[in-house]
Motif scaffolding. Structure first.
Motif, PDB file in Angstrom:
ATOM      1  N   UNK A 124       1.037  -1.094   0.024  1.00 40.60           N
ATOM      2  CA  UNK A 124       0.055  -0.277  -0.071  1.00 40.60           C
ATOM      3  C   UNK A 124       0.517   1.426   0.166  1.00 40.60           C
ATOM      4  N   UNK A 125       2.715   0.806   0.887  1.00 38.87           N
ATOM      5  CA  UNK A 125       2.489   2.505   0.828  1.00 38.87           C
ATOM      6  C   UNK A 125       3.937   2.525  -0.350  1.00 38.87           C
ATOM      7  N   UNK A 126       3.901   1.342  -0.639  1.00 41.99           N
ATOM      8  CA  UNK A 126       4.391   1.204  -2.072  1.00 41.99           C
ATOM      9  C   UNK A 126       4.040   1.976  -3.192  1.00 41.99           C
ATOM     10  N   UNK A 127       2.363   1.819  -3.590  1.00 39.82           N
ATOM     11  CA  UNK A 127       1.734   2.195  -4.194  1.00 39.82           C
ATOM     12  C   UNK A 127       1.119   3.647  -3.798  1.00 39.82           C
ATOM     13  N   UNK A 128       1.288   4.563  -2.404  1.00 39.92           N
ATOM     14  CA  UNK A 128       1.335   5.480  -2.430  1.00 39.92           C
ATOM     15  C   UNK A 128       3.082   6.523  -3.081  1.00 39.92           C
ATOM     16  N   UNK A 129       3.644   5.867  -2.770  1.00 45.75           N
ATOM     17  CA  UNK A 129       5.221   6.200  -3.336  1.00 45.75           C
ATOM     18  C   UNK A 129       4.712   6.899  -4.357  1.00 45.75           C
ATOM     19  N   UNK A 130       4.291   5.611  -5.447  1.00 39.08           N
ATOM     20  CA  UNK A 130       4.760   5.694  -6.574  1.00 39.08           C
ATOM     21  C   UNK A 130       3.193   6.568  -7.321  1.00 39.08           C
ATOM     22  N   UNK A 164      17.699   0.943  -2.789  1.00 38.04           N
ATOM     23  CA  UNK A 164      17.201   2.498  -3.123  1.00 38.04           C
ATOM     24  C   UNK A 164      16.291   3.168  -4.261  1.00 38.04           C
ATOM     25  N   UNK A 165      17.395   3.000  -4.964  1.00 33.02           N
ATOM     26  CA  UNK A 165      17.220   3.433  -7.025  1.00 33.02           C
ATOM     27  C   UNK A 165      16.613   3.006  -8.035  1.00 33.02           C
ATOM     28  N   UNK A 166      17.103   1.207  -7.377  1.00 32.68           N
ATOM     29  CA  UNK A 166      16.827   0.710  -8.688  1.00 32.68           C
ATOM     30  C   UNK A 166      15.306   0.645  -8.146  1.00 32.68           C
ATOM     31  N   UNK A 167      14.296   0.779  -6.541  1.00 36.87           N
ATOM     32  CA  UNK A 167      12.858   0.371  -6.161  1.00 36.87           C
ATOM     33  C   UNK A 167      12.340   1.920  -6.019  1.00 36.87           C
ATOM     34  N   UNK A 168      13.395   2.903  -5.763  1.00 33.46           N
ATOM     35  CA  UNK A 168      12.885   3.404  -6.273  1.00 33.46           C
ATOM     36  C   UNK A 168      12.434   3.806  -8.289  1.00 33.46           C
ATOM     37  N   UNK A 235      17.073  -6.452  -8.579  1.00 30.59           N
ATOM     38  CA  UNK A 235      16.112  -5.387  -9.194  1.00 30.59           C
ATOM     39  C   UNK A 235      15.681  -5.437 -10.585  1.00 30.59           C
ATOM     40  N   UNK A 236      16.128  -4.183 -11.146  1.00 28.28           N
ATOM     41  CA  UNK A 236      16.072  -3.752 -12.224  1.00 28.28           C
ATOM     42  C   UNK A 236      15.696  -4.713 -12.936  1.00 28.28           C
ATOM     43  N   UNK A 280       9.270  -9.365  -7.286  1.00 22.82           N
ATOM     44  CA  UNK A 280      10.868  -9.319  -7.241  1.00 22.82           C
ATOM     45  C   UNK A 280      11.971  -8.242  -6.588  1.00 22.82           C
ATOM     46  N   UNK A 281      11.472  -7.099  -5.888  1.00 23.30           N
ATOM     47  CA  UNK A 281      11.958  -6.528  -5.690  1.00 23.30           C
ATOM     48  C   UNK A 281      12.328  -6.170  -4.488  1.00 23.30           C
TER      49      UNK A 281
END
Length: 377
Positions: A124-130, A164-168, A235-236, A280-281
């Motif tokens: 949920x927080x990932x989608x908010x950041x997105x 972090x950069x790959x996840x962002x 991750x990327x 996967x990440x």
């Protein structure tokens, strides 16, 4: 357009959205002050990319180093967790203000985003950041992202801004990630060896590629080395995102590296859907399910994970936690959302569906991990 060459990172047709990671050792000098001459050149490059039709996200380290200098802390603020958190609190204000001022000189506005591991591991927080990143980029703003080191602890942090950069990049829907390093890219051995050869392109991170990595961070300011960059590349690449490592120590480092074609480009290996790319990440895995060879083969063919194929359960996890799946030889095969707790998995491992109800006390679910909630590695 597929990204197969380094120069495509500055081509808006191939790379509409680019994440650029800047480490502490590049941003902060030995005196604890920002390297403004170098930074001015980098920001001019960011402005040129934006003017050319690309959208840029900056992942910037440096808060702890800047704060430690202002507070007079030893070891660059990394002598203890309390020092690091305090230094980050002080330094983040300076870091955000610096990026804002530099970008404003080119008519660009900056936005600060501080995230923790949990923000991008929780769906949920990932989608908010997105959503936030998408809105900022649509408005022409340059997001400046950093780990929230003032609250993160060793147990719940990325620990380096490469991953972090790959996840962002995943959350932002980016096409590529550019890691600015203190070396030209990945070499086949330690770059201090005169016989070392720079790899210009990597088609998938393998055990052979991992063996080439050197884990050291020579500056003492940063927290990542080549190993963390390879983890970021993994991750990327699973999310269909290209990742490149270039030498950031030179003036105008992006143009210098891309014009010369000098760096290492990790070519995307596949493009998982949004949910599977997020899975996967995932970095914070709560346990491991070890499976027999027959089960491993079935997973590779697209099957769900059934209890009958599990030979061991490691860790303590709850239903809904993300766990890894390992083969008998120890190699990680996949990861996904567990439908059972660790205790329940131990109760039914090696047991076919017909015998599971008696051990569980209720009707069993179709799978321990359903294939729709699993990603092969």
């Amino acid at each position: 357009m597929a990204i197969t060459q380094l120069h495509q990172l500055s081509d808006p047709a191939a790379t509409k959205r680019l994440v650029i990671k800047v480490g502490s050792a590049l941003l902060v000098g030995a005196n604890g002050q920002p390297r403004l001459d170098w930074l001015n050149g980098l920001v001019a490059e960011v402005a040129a990319l934006q003017a050319g039709g690309q959208q840029v996200v900056l992942v910037s380290s440096g808060a702890i180093a800047l704060g430690a200098a202002r507070m007079g802390l030893a070891k660059g603020g990394r002598g203890s967790l309390a020092d690091a958190q305090a230094a980050a609190s002080v330094g983040q204000i300076a870091l955000a203000g610096m990026w804002s001022r530099l970008l404003e000189q080119h008519g660009l506005s900056a936005a600060q985003m501080l995230v923790t591991l949990g923000d991008l591991e929780d769906r949920r927080r990932y989608l908010n950041a997105s959503s936030t990143l998408a809105r900022l980029l649509a408005a022409g703003i340059v997001p400046v992202v950093n780990e929230n080191d003032s609250v993160a602890t060793e147990e719940i942090r990325f620990g380096d801004n490469d991953r972090l950069a790959a996840r962002v990049a995943q959350a932002a829907g980016a096409d590529a990630v550019l890691l600015l390093s203190d070396v030209d890219g990945l070499y086949d051995r330690n770059p201090s060896d005169p016989a070392a050869v720079l790899l210009g392109r990597v088609d998938g991170v393998t055990d052979e590629i991992r063996a080439m990595a050197d884990s050291g961070s020579a500056s003492g300011l940063g927290s990542g080395g080549m190993i963390s960059k390879l983890q970021a590349a993994e991750i990327a690449e699973r999310a269909g995102i290209a990742l490149a490592i270039i030498n950031g120590t030179r003036d105008r480092p992006i143009q210098t590296a891309l014009d010369a074609g000098r760096g290492t480009l990790f070519v995307p290996q596949r493009r998982d859907g949004g949910r599977k790319a997020w899975l996967g990440g995932r970095i914070d895995l709560r346990g491991t399910l070890v499976v027999d060879s027959g089960c491993g083969d079935a997973l590779a063919r697209g099957s769900s994970l059934l209890a009958a194929g599990i030979t061991a359960v490691e860790g303590d996890f709850a239903r809904g936690d993300v766990v890894s799946i390992a083969g008998a030889e120890g190699r990680i095969l996949a990861q996904g959302l567990a439908e059972y707790s660790a205790a329940e998995c131990r109760a039914i491992m090696g047991v076919r569906e017909s015998g599971q109800a008696g051990r569980l006390g209720y009707a069993p679910r179709p799978a321990v991990i359903h294939r729709d909630h699993m990603v092969l590695l």
